[in-house]
Write a protein that holds these residues in place. Structure first.
Motif, mmCIF file in Angstrom:
data_model
loop_
_atom_site.group_PDB
_atom_site.id
_atom_site.type_symbol
_atom_site.label_atom_id
_atom_site.label_comp_id
_atom_site.label_asym_id
_atom_site.label_seq_id
_atom_site.Cartn_x
_atom_site.Cartn_y
_atom_site.Cartn_z
ATOM 1 N N GLY A 256 65.541 56.966 97.598
ATOM 2 C CA GLY A 256 63.885 56.436 97.460
ATOM 3 C C GLY A 256 63.797 55.904 98.447
ATOM 4 O O GLY A 256 64.154 56.116 99.706
ATOM 5 N N ASN A 257 62.381 55.440 98.515
ATOM 6 C CA ASN A 257 61.425 54.712 99.658
ATOM 7 C C ASN A 257 60.907 55.821 100.569
ATOM 8 O O ASN A 257 59.809 56.284 100.314
ATOM 9 N N ALA A 258 61.682 56.207 101.397
ATOM 10 C CA ALA A 258 61.263 57.249 102.457
ATOM 11 C C ALA A 258 62.083 58.479 102.511
ATOM 12 O O ALA A 258 63.271 58.379 102.225
ATOM 13 N N THR A 259 61.410 59.611 102.377
ATOM 14 C CA THR A 259 62.147 60.974 102.574
ATOM 15 C C THR A 259 62.651 60.837 104.027
ATOM 16 O O THR A 259 62.156 60.437 105.122
ATOM 17 N N GLU A 260 64.174 61.225 104.105
ATOM 18 C CA GLU A 260 64.891 61.287 105.540
ATOM 19 C C GLU A 260 65.157 62.436 106.069
ATOM 20 O O GLU A 260 65.563 63.139 105.526
ATOM 21 N N ILE A 261 64.630 62.894 107.275
ATOM 22 C CA ILE A 261 64.808 63.995 107.923
ATOM 23 C C ILE A 261 66.254 64.128 108.527
ATOM 24 O O ILE A 261 66.789 63.139 108.938
ATOM 25 N N THR A 262 67.004 65.248 108.518
ATOM 26 C CA THR A 262 68.402 65.300 108.945
ATOM 27 C C THR A 262 68.057 66.332 110.229
ATOM 28 O O THR A 262 67.217 67.154 110.276
ATOM 29 N N ALA A 263 69.133 66.418 110.766
ATOM 30 C CA ALA A 263 69.218 67.473 112.233
ATOM 31 C C ALA A 263 69.668 68.747 111.728
ATOM 32 O O ALA A 263 69.424 69.644 112.449
ATOM 33 N N SER A 264 70.222 68.784 110.545
ATOM 34 C CA SER A 264 70.498 70.143 110.277
ATOM 35 C C SER A 264 69.371 71.225 109.686
ATOM 36 O O SER A 264 68.416 70.682 109.076
ATOM 37 N N CYS A 265 69.681 72.204 110.033
ATOM 38 C CA CYS A 265 68.771 73.378 109.888
ATOM 39 C C CYS A 265 68.828 73.781 108.186
ATOM 40 O O CYS A 265 70.188 74.024 107.658
ATOM 41 N N TYR A 266 67.790 73.798 107.431
ATOM 42 C CA TYR A 266 67.928 74.007 105.786
ATOM 43 C C TYR A 266 68.237 75.595 105.754
ATOM 44 O O TYR A 266 67.921 76.311 106.289
ATOM 45 N N THR A 267 69.306 75.499 104.798
ATOM 46 C CA THR A 267 69.961 76.915 104.129
ATOM 47 C C THR A 267 69.796 76.903 102.836
ATOM 48 O O THR A 267 69.942 75.931 102.470
ATOM 49 N N GLU A 268 69.386 78.037 102.355
ATOM 50 C CA GLU A 268 69.325 78.466 100.766
ATOM 51 C C GLU A 268 70.630 78.116 99.966
ATOM 52 O O GLU A 268 70.579 78.031 98.760
ATOM 53 N N ARG A 269 71.742 78.272 100.651
ATOM 54 C CA ARG A 269 72.750 77.978 100.135
ATOM 55 C C ARG A 269 73.805 77.268 101.120
ATOM 56 O O ARG A 269 73.651 77.758 102.468
ATOM 57 N N TYR A 270 74.899 76.771 101.057
ATOM 58 C CA TYR A 270 75.658 76.056 101.695
ATOM 59 C C TYR A 270 76.476 77.225 102.258
ATOM 60 O O TYR A 270 77.109 78.159 101.550
ATOM 61 N N LEU A 271 77.036 77.222 103.709
ATOM 62 C CA LEU A 271 77.345 78.375 104.392
ATOM 63 C C LEU A 271 78.906 77.959 104.734
ATOM 64 O O LEU A 271 79.631 78.866 105.381
ATOM 65 N N GLY A 272 79.758 77.024 104.090
ATOM 66 C CA GLY A 272 81.274 76.927 104.012
ATOM 67 C C GLY A 272 81.619 75.989 105.238
ATOM 68 O O GLY A 272 82.851 76.287 105.675
#
Length: 330
Positions: A256-272
């Motif tokens: 909640g409160n603020a959406t937090e950005i991460t450094a990771s590139c978004y992927t449609e599935r986890y890549l293991g």
């Protein structure tokens, strides 16, 4: 203050659950800061007068992602009837899977809070952060749909911050401490910190109240399909020290409160990627959509689930988007 240290003690016991009892003492590693001070697992520190408060995270393992059915949603039947609070099917939130175990092998500290306007403006006033001054207000929309400006204090999370803005802030922090140690956390680091030793929907359990996190209570009622008088809709952010919003490790407003950005590139599935060092090496590249986490004050409880993922262009700014920082330890 006594209550805070009680939570930290409970948090250390949770950290010990991530390793064997025999390894528990070893989990409480000691790290040296740039000013020569030593800090240990779950200790809070502040490295300079304008630096964020940080909490040393334990090492360990956790299961990353959300199982099928963990999310709740509104389903419309073929006859057109809405069925509320239904466990989501396999195709829903499929980007949270497959579930897998991640080993936390890079020692870090995580920001106790979302970065505040005071902390951001200290950077701007010192000539950093590219001089960007974000808006000092957001739109408050009442239940009657009346719109007014809600002004943010120094202790509110800084909003309308893009990933590139956030990186500029960490570069300024590194100048303050004289070491290349502050950065934006990866998705794996963020989820590990948010879970704080749990595997439930939220760090507080499988349900969440608006006393524990700042989210949209009315939207949550619509999804759950029941009246919940305990859930309120503030429709604006709260200061970082508001509510009983800390998890077992003392990190506040991970949901909640603020959406937090991460450094990771978004992927449609986890890549293991099975370690946080592998996440750091492979998920942080230039010029991609960044994964976002944590929900927001305008979103329902569903968006505050620890496993839920979003994404945003790295130069995107929104009135509900902020960030917190990580610090590498040695």
């Amino acid at each position: 203050m006594r209550n805070f240290f009680s939570k930290i003690s409970i948090g250390f016991m949770s950290a010990c659950l991530l390793v064997s009892i025999a390894q528990c003492a070893a989990a409480q590693d000691v790290y040296t800061l740039s000013d020569g001070r030593n800090v240990q697992t779950l200790e809070m520190f502040q490295e300079c007068s304008n630096c964020p408060e940080m909490i040393v995270l334990p090492l360990g393992e956790f299961r990353m992602g959300g199982p099928v059915g963990e999310a709740r949603y509104v389903w419309v039947s073929p006859e057109g009837a809405e069925i509320l609070g239904v466990p989501a099917p396999a195709e829903f939130n499929s980007d949270e899977r497959p579930l897998f175990q991640v080993t936390v092998d890079m020692p870090i500290a995580m920001g106790r809070n979302e970065v505040t306007r005071r902390e951001w403006m200290a950077c701007v006033d010192a000539g950093g952060c590219n001089g960007f001054v974000p808006p000092n207000h957001v739109q408050h929309i009442s239940a009657e749909l009346e719109r007014t400006d809600f002004y943010l204090s120094d202790d509110h999370p800084v909003l309308s911050i893009s990933y590139l803005n956030a990186v500029a802030y960490t570069e300024w922090l590194n100048e303050q401490v004289g070491a290349d140690v502050y950065r934006i956390p990866t998705e794996a680091e963020w989820e590990f910190a948010a879970r704080s030793g749990t595997q439930t929907r939220f760090a507080q359990g499988d349900d969440l109240t608006t006393d524990q996190a700042n989210f949209n209570g009315e939207g949550s009622e619509q999804i759950l399909g029941i009246r919940e008088p305990r859930l309120i809709s503030r429709r604006v952010p709260v200061t970082v020290d508001s509510l009983s919003a800390a998890n077992a490790w003392g990190l506040r407003h991970m949901s909640g409160n603020a959406t937090e950005i991460t450094a990771s590139c978004y992927t449609e599935r986890y890549l293991g990627w099975l370690t946080t060092s592998e996440w750091f090496e492979k998920s942080v590249v230039n010029g991609c959509r960044r994964a976002t986490r944590g929900g927001a004050y305008i979103a329902s409880m569903r968006a505050a689930r620890v496993a839920l993922r979003g994404s945003a262009e790295e130069n995107n700014r929104s009135t509900f988007g902020g960030f917190r920082v990580a610090r590498d330890l040695e």
